[in-house]
Scaffold this motif. Structure first.
Motif, PDB file in Angstrom:
ATOM      1  N   LEU A  88       0.828  -1.331  -0.145  1.00 35.37           N
ATOM      2  CA  LEU A  88      -0.037  -0.036   0.156  1.00 35.37           C
ATOM      3  C   LEU A  88       0.827   1.068   0.018  1.00 35.37           C
ATOM      4  O   LEU A  88       1.847   1.327   0.715  1.00 35.37           O
ATOM      5  CB  LEU A  88      -0.970  -0.036   1.262  1.00 35.37           C
ATOM      6  N   VAL A  89       0.344   2.172  -0.889  1.00 41.86           N
ATOM      7  CA  VAL A  89       1.122   3.439  -0.706  1.00 41.86           C
ATOM      8  C   VAL A  89       0.206   4.785  -0.500  1.00 41.86           C
ATOM      9  O   VAL A  89      -0.697   4.646  -1.336  1.00 41.86           O
ATOM     10  CB  VAL A  89       1.878   3.626  -2.095  1.00 41.86           C
ATOM     11  N   ASP A  90       0.492   5.506   0.344  1.00 38.16           N
ATOM     12  CA  ASP A  90      -0.388   6.716   0.898  1.00 38.16           C
ATOM     13  C   ASP A  90       0.314   7.904   0.396  1.00 38.16           C
ATOM     14  O   ASP A  90       1.289   8.217   0.682  1.00 38.16           O
ATOM     15  CB  ASP A  90      -0.356   6.937   2.129  1.00 38.16           C
ATOM     16  N   VAL A  91      -0.214   8.598  -0.828  1.00 37.91           N
ATOM     17  CA  VAL A  91       0.471   9.621  -1.763  1.00 37.91           C
ATOM     18  C   VAL A  91      -0.022  11.078  -1.136  1.00 37.91           C
ATOM     19  O   VAL A  91       0.577  12.054  -1.633  1.00 37.91           O
ATOM     20  CB  VAL A  91      -0.022   9.559  -3.046  1.00 37.91           C
ATOM     21  N   VAL A  92      -0.570  10.957  -0.016  1.00 37.17           N
ATOM     22  CA  VAL A  92      -1.212  12.300   0.784  1.00 37.17           C
ATOM     23  C   VAL A  92      -0.598  12.636   1.653  1.00 37.17           C
ATOM     24  O   VAL A  92      -0.846  11.988   2.976  1.00 37.17           O
ATOM     25  CB  VAL A  92      -2.843  12.171   0.703  1.00 37.17           C
ATOM     26  N   PRO A  93       0.623  13.515   1.835  1.00 37.01           N
ATOM     27  CA  PRO A  93       1.021  13.679   2.824  1.00 37.01           C
ATOM     28  C   PRO A  93       0.130  14.699   3.861  1.00 37.01           C
ATOM     29  O   PRO A  93      -0.485  15.319   3.351  1.00 37.01           O
ATOM     30  CB  PRO A  93       2.254  14.566   2.730  1.00 37.01           C
ATOM     31  N   ASP A  94       0.359  14.450   5.108  1.00 38.78           N
ATOM     32  CA  ASP A  94      -0.424  15.258   6.143  1.00 38.78           C
ATOM     33  C   ASP A  94       0.103  15.907   7.250  1.00 38.78           C
ATOM     34  O   ASP A  94       1.530  15.647   7.369  1.00 38.78           O
ATOM     35  CB  ASP A  94      -1.582  14.143   6.914  1.00 38.78           C
ATOM     36  N   ASP A 101      -6.347  13.553   8.958  1.00 38.61           N
ATOM     37  CA  ASP A 101      -5.681  13.365   7.886  1.00 38.61           C
ATOM     38  C   ASP A 101      -6.285  12.537   6.889  1.00 38.61           C
ATOM     39  O   ASP A 101      -7.100  11.820   7.194  1.00 38.61           O
ATOM     40  CB  ASP A 101      -4.221  12.845   8.260  1.00 38.61           C
ATOM     41  N   PHE A 102      -6.051  12.861   5.552  1.00 34.81           N
ATOM     42  CA  PHE A 102      -6.681  11.952   4.529  1.00 34.81           C
ATOM     43  C   PHE A 102      -5.825  11.091   3.772  1.00 34.81           C
ATOM     44  O   PHE A 102      -4.591  11.145   3.783  1.00 34.81           O
ATOM     45  CB  PHE A 102      -7.462  13.170   3.419  1.00 34.81           C
ATOM     46  N   GLN A 103      -6.231   9.900   3.520  1.00 32.24           N
ATOM     47  CA  GLN A 103      -5.240   9.004   2.901  1.00 32.24           C
ATOM     48  C   GLN A 103      -5.877   8.484   1.690  1.00 32.24           C
ATOM     49  O   GLN A 103      -6.936   8.128   1.402  1.00 32.24           O
ATOM     50  CB  GLN A 103      -5.122   7.711   3.887  1.00 32.24           C
ATOM     51  N   LEU A 104      -4.923   8.225   0.848  1.00 31.42           N
ATOM     52  CA  LEU A 104      -5.493   7.898  -0.869  1.00 31.42           C
ATOM     53  C   LEU A 104      -4.052   7.175  -1.483  1.00 31.42           C
ATOM     54  O   LEU A 104      -3.199   7.738  -1.632  1.00 31.42           O
ATOM     55  CB  LEU A 104      -5.951   9.216  -1.712  1.00 31.42           C
ATOM     56  N   GLY A 105      -4.345   6.242  -2.187  1.00 30.78           N
ATOM     57  CA  GLY A 105      -3.189   5.515  -2.998  1.00 30.78           C
ATOM     58  C   GLY A 105      -3.538   4.375  -3.392  1.00 30.78           C
ATOM     59  O   GLY A 105      -4.625   3.703  -3.132  1.00 30.78           O
ATOM     60  N   PRO A 106      -2.461   3.683  -4.107  1.00 30.91           N
ATOM     61  CA  PRO A 106      -2.637   2.272  -4.900  1.00 30.91           C
ATOM     62  C   PRO A 106      -2.520   1.237  -3.837  1.00 30.91           C
ATOM     63  O   PRO A 106      -1.778   1.318  -2.899  1.00 30.91           O
ATOM     64  CB  PRO A 106      -1.678   2.318  -5.812  1.00 30.91           C
ATOM     65  N   GLY A 139      -6.823   0.507  -5.341  1.00 28.72           N
ATOM     66  CA  GLY A 139      -6.576   1.311  -4.339  1.00 28.72           C
ATOM     67  C   GLY A 139      -7.506   1.391  -3.095  1.00 28.72           C
ATOM     68  O   GLY A 139      -8.384   0.755  -2.935  1.00 28.72           O
ATOM     69  N   TYR A 140      -7.120   2.557  -2.226  1.00 29.57           N
ATOM     70  CA  TYR A 140      -8.072   2.636  -0.989  1.00 29.57           C
ATOM     71  C   TYR A 140      -8.052   4.324  -0.841  1.00 29.57           C
ATOM     72  O   TYR A 140      -7.243   4.845  -1.334  1.00 29.57           O
ATOM     73  CB  TYR A 140      -7.273   2.200   0.033  1.00 29.57           C
ATOM     74  N   ILE A 141      -9.020   4.530   0.172  1.00 30.18           N
ATOM     75  CA  ILE A 141      -9.145   5.785   0.529  1.00 30.18           C
ATOM     76  C   ILE A 141      -9.581   5.975   1.981  1.00 30.18           C
ATOM     77  O   ILE A 141     -10.343   4.775   2.603  1.00 30.18           O
ATOM     78  CB  ILE A 141     -10.530   6.803  -0.275  1.00 30.18           C
ATOM     79  N   GLY A 142      -9.371   6.740   2.740  1.00 30.37           N
ATOM     80  CA  GLY A 142      -9.440   6.869   4.273  1.00 30.37           C
ATOM     81  C   GLY A 142      -9.566   8.182   4.849  1.00 30.37           C
ATOM     82  O   GLY A 142      -9.000   9.129   4.297  1.00 30.37           O
ATOM     83  N   ILE A 143      -9.752   8.333   6.212  1.00 30.79           N
ATOM     84  CA  ILE A 143      -9.679   9.403   6.929  1.00 30.79           C
ATOM     85  C   ILE A 143      -9.347   8.933   8.242  1.00 30.79           C
ATOM     86  O   ILE A 143      -9.942   7.954   8.897  1.00 30.79           O
ATOM     87  CB  ILE A 143     -11.023  10.338   6.661  1.00 30.79           C
ATOM     88  N   ALA A 158     -10.853   5.284   9.761  1.00 32.46           N
ATOM     89  CA  ALA A 158     -11.891   4.623   8.851  1.00 32.46           C
ATOM     90  C   ALA A 158     -11.456   4.716   7.409  1.00 32.46           C
ATOM     91  O   ALA A 158     -10.842   5.726   6.624  1.00 32.46           O
ATOM     92  CB  ALA A 158     -13.131   5.304   8.666  1.00 32.46           C
ATOM     93  N   SER A 159     -11.574   3.387   6.833  1.00 33.63           N
ATOM     94  CA  SER A 159     -10.896   3.308   5.258  1.00 33.63           C
ATOM     95  C   SER A 159     -11.706   2.501   4.549  1.00 33.63           C
ATOM     96  O   SER A 159     -12.442   1.428   5.032  1.00 33.63           O
ATOM     97  CB  SER A 159      -9.354   3.139   5.241  1.00 33.63           C
TER      98      SER A 159
END
Length: 291
Positions: A88-94, A101-106, A139-143, A158-159
């Protein structure tokens, strides 16, 4: 990187137990929580190895011992982690410290469930034959929220993730919502819990839980057609304790346990109901090092 951010990050780095089927055979339970989010520019790297007792196949009533491992880290604000055979890679730095913080990546990985019949102890399920290795991409998305209940250091996330097989193994998809909570108890100790569920497509159900007429003849298990739906839910608990220093660096011991229960057609399939068990228990331990 601030001390506060390092504590949150380093605790999260080993907040995923070496106790899931994904580490051994990637049976997709429980789900992958998002990688931790350090302060921009703060690099880190963690590695862990250990052993775990996992089901011989998804739905099995017997376990086997397997070696397990993982890596997690951050490079120039990009966070990455392995979850068994997934990356997993989170491409959104916080931003560091308490807050959202928000998470998004492949997400990319492989599923090797039932790819080797020599690891399956039930001769009826083994008689159904090998399955092809699935290559799952998505991919995934989360907060997440840091500083929730116990202190400025605990985190609730939560993701939801989505992956699809691109190697013509099960030719289907998996959707996994998950909630994670973790908190440091001190500079040396960390605990975490998570709850997740997996929704599987019809191709996944057909590949791993259906039995056609030739398969029934070979295995003596009845013909069965499984359909898409909620495959399982999982509950996981874990603990990490630093042996040399604190949670921000050095050697740590990690232990955890995960309970998963198969649902619907996946629980009613003969590979589960007759040859196996809908209740899946996994546990393990290992050593990790944070640089």
């Amino acid at each position: 990187m601030s001390l506060k951010t390092r504590v949150i990050l380093s605790a999260a780095l080993f907040s995923i137990p070496l106790v899931t089927p994904a580490f051994a055979q990637d049976t997709n339970s429980p789900a992958e929580p998002p990688p931790p989010a350090p302060e921009i520019g703060g690099d880190s790297f963690s590695i862990a190895i250990g052993g775990a007792s996992v089901p011989t196949y998804e739905g099995s009533d017997t376990n086997r011992f397997v070696p397990v491992g993982m890596i997690r880290g951050s490079l120039s604000g990009i966070n990455f982690s392995t979850r068994g055979t997934r990356l997993l890679v989170d491409v959104v730095p916080d931003k560091p410290g308490p807050g959202f913080d928000f998470q998004l990546g492949p997400v990319v990985g492989i599923n090797r469930d039932r790819t080797s019949i020599k690891n399956i102890r039930d001769i009826r399920v083994a008689a159904l034959g090998d399955r092809k290795t699935a290559v799952e991409l998505g991919g995934y998305i989360g907060i997440g929220k840091t500083g929730v209940i116990t202190s400025d250091y605990d985190k609730l996330t939560a993701s939801v993730s989505y992956v699809h097989d691109i190697n013509n193994a099960h030719k289907s998809y998996l959707i996994t919502p998950q909630i994670d909570y973790g908190t440091p108890l001190s500079r040396k100790a960390y605990v975490g819990v998570s709850a997740s569920a997996v929704y599987a497509g019809s191709g996944y159900a057909r590949t791993y839980f259906s039995i056609d007429a030739p398969g029934s003849l070979a295995s003596t298990l009845p013909v069965y057609s499984a359909g898409k739906g909620w495959k399982n839910f999982s509950l996981t608990g874990l603990a990490t304790y630093s042996l040399t220093g604190d949670l921000t660096h050095g050697l740590a011991v990690i232990a955890g346990v995960s309970y998963s229960r198969l649902l619907g057609d996946f629980a009613d399939s003969p590979v589960t109901r007759i040859a196996g068990d809908r209740n899946q228990l996994l546990f393990g331990a290992g050593l990790g090092y944070t640089f």
